[in-house]
Design a protein around this motif. Structure first.
Motif, PDB file in Angstrom:
ATOM      1  N   PHE A   8       0.976  -1.161  -0.137  1.00 63.14           N
ATOM      2  CA  PHE A   8      -0.035   0.201   0.010  1.00 63.14           C
ATOM      3  C   PHE A   8       0.804   1.093  -0.113  1.00 63.14           C
ATOM      4  N   PRO A   9       0.503   2.176  -0.631  1.00 63.41           N
ATOM      5  CA  PRO A   9       1.502   3.446  -0.814  1.00 63.41           C
ATOM      6  C   PRO A   9       1.839   4.170   0.452  1.00 63.41           C
ATOM      7  N   ASP A  10       3.128   4.301   0.722  1.00 59.36           N
ATOM      8  CA  ASP A  10       3.724   4.504   1.782  1.00 59.36           C
ATOM      9  C   ASP A  10       3.322   6.205   2.202  1.00 59.36           C
ATOM     10  N   THR A  11       3.101   6.805   1.372  1.00 56.73           N
ATOM     11  CA  THR A  11       2.809   8.229   1.375  1.00 56.73           C
ATOM     12  C   THR A  11       1.410   8.503   2.112  1.00 56.73           C
ATOM     13  N   LEU A  12       0.497   7.303   1.846  1.00 60.73           N
ATOM     14  CA  LEU A  12      -0.820   7.301   2.375  1.00 60.73           C
ATOM     15  C   LEU A  12      -0.907   6.722   3.691  1.00 60.73           C
ATOM     16  N   SER A  46      -4.880  -4.326  12.955  1.00 54.64           N
ATOM     17  CA  SER A  46      -5.866  -3.625  12.030  1.00 54.64           C
ATOM     18  C   SER A  46      -5.547  -1.973  11.962  1.00 54.64           C
ATOM     19  N   TYR A  47      -5.861  -1.360  10.807  1.00 52.21           N
ATOM     20  CA  TYR A  47      -5.282  -0.073  10.736  1.00 52.21           C
ATOM     21  C   TYR A  47      -6.433   0.654   9.756  1.00 52.21           C
ATOM     22  N   ASP A  48      -6.517   1.942   9.945  1.00 54.59           N
ATOM     23  CA  ASP A  48      -7.347   2.793   8.982  1.00 54.59           C
ATOM     24  C   ASP A  48      -6.637   3.468   7.992  1.00 54.59           C
ATOM     25  N   ALA A  49      -6.600   2.996   6.600  1.00 53.77           N
ATOM     26  CA  ALA A  49      -5.796   3.762   5.362  1.00 53.77           C
ATOM     27  C   ALA A  49      -6.566   5.002   5.122  1.00 53.77           C
ATOM     28  N   GLY A  50      -7.708   5.435   5.633  1.00 52.49           N
ATOM     29  CA  GLY A  50      -8.266   6.702   5.363  1.00 52.49           C
ATOM     30  C   GLY A  50      -7.763   8.076   5.943  1.00 52.49           C
ATOM     31  N   ILE A  51      -6.840   7.831   7.106  1.00 51.04           N
ATOM     32  CA  ILE A  51      -6.340   8.977   7.698  1.00 51.04           C
ATOM     33  C   ILE A  51      -5.330   9.631   6.903  1.00 51.04           C
TER      34      ILE A  51
END
Length: 210
Positions: A8-12, A46-51
């Protein structure tokens, strides 16, 4: 379903929230004492990628990644910025970071692991997704040469020695690693108005066993 060896893109992910979770069942007895039990031998992250989404371009990149994984169907790599090294985040990886086994003169294969030290009951975590080119290995304190002395399977975290270490020799390793995850939703809901107002979508991801 499959595992896609892409991150998953590191910048995100750098601004994401999340961490390990466990499932503990607690029963309070009539006398006030408790019985505690867990069905999970290992923690699950678990994580939230939207942040990390702060613009339309960011959102478009997430949607493209989501579509390529077919939602929850295919798993992928995730960088946990708090816990992605065999050492502390501020330190440099070294071949002596983690003890992963002891030679017996015949065993070629050793699994990468990370030990979470504690005075009582340390937790040893299997590392299945090391980052390519970051793994360093030592036998009895002597650093080994990649390809000449050992080979790393970056998709499983297994170390294969060309010559098995002698009996009693300590096998240590250092590495960077990713967490194998999948999206924990089959739907991404977003609003242009909300994004312009600074509101972010929730894009949950969860660790998978591989």
């Amino acid at each position: 379903m499959a595992f896609h060896e892409v991150r998953f893109p590191d910048t995100l992910s750098v601004g994401s929230t999340g961490g390990p979770m466990r499932r503990t069942e607690i029963v309070t007895l009539a006398n006030g004492f408790e019985k505690r039990n867990t069905n999970w031998a290992e923690s699950r992250r678990s994580y939230d990628a939207g942040i990390g989404v702060s613009s339309l371009d960011d959102l478009q990149e997430v949607v493209a990644f989501f579509e390529a994984r077919r939602g929850q169907l295919h798993a992928f790599r995730w960088k946990d910025w708090l816990d992605y090294k065999s050492c502390a985040p501020s330190e440099e990886v070294s071949s002596g970071d983690q003890r992963i086994g002891t030679g017996d003169g015949s065993t070629y294969l050793f699994q990468l692991t990370k030990s979470y030290e504690a005075a009582v009951n340390p937790y040893v975590r299997t590392i299945a997704k090391p980052v390519t080119g970051t793994t360093r290995v030592a036998v009895d304190g002597v650093e080994q040469v990649a390809a000449a002395d050992f080979v790393v399977a970056d998709s499983t975290g297994e170390i294969s020695f060309i010559v098995p270490p002698a009996a009693g020799q300590a096998i240590t390793a250092g590495f960077e690693f990713d967490v194998p995850v999948r999206f924990d939703t089959d739907r991404i809901v977003w609003s242009l108005t909300a994004l312009q107002a600074g509101e972010i979508p929730s894009i949950p991801v969860v660790e998978v066993r591989v």
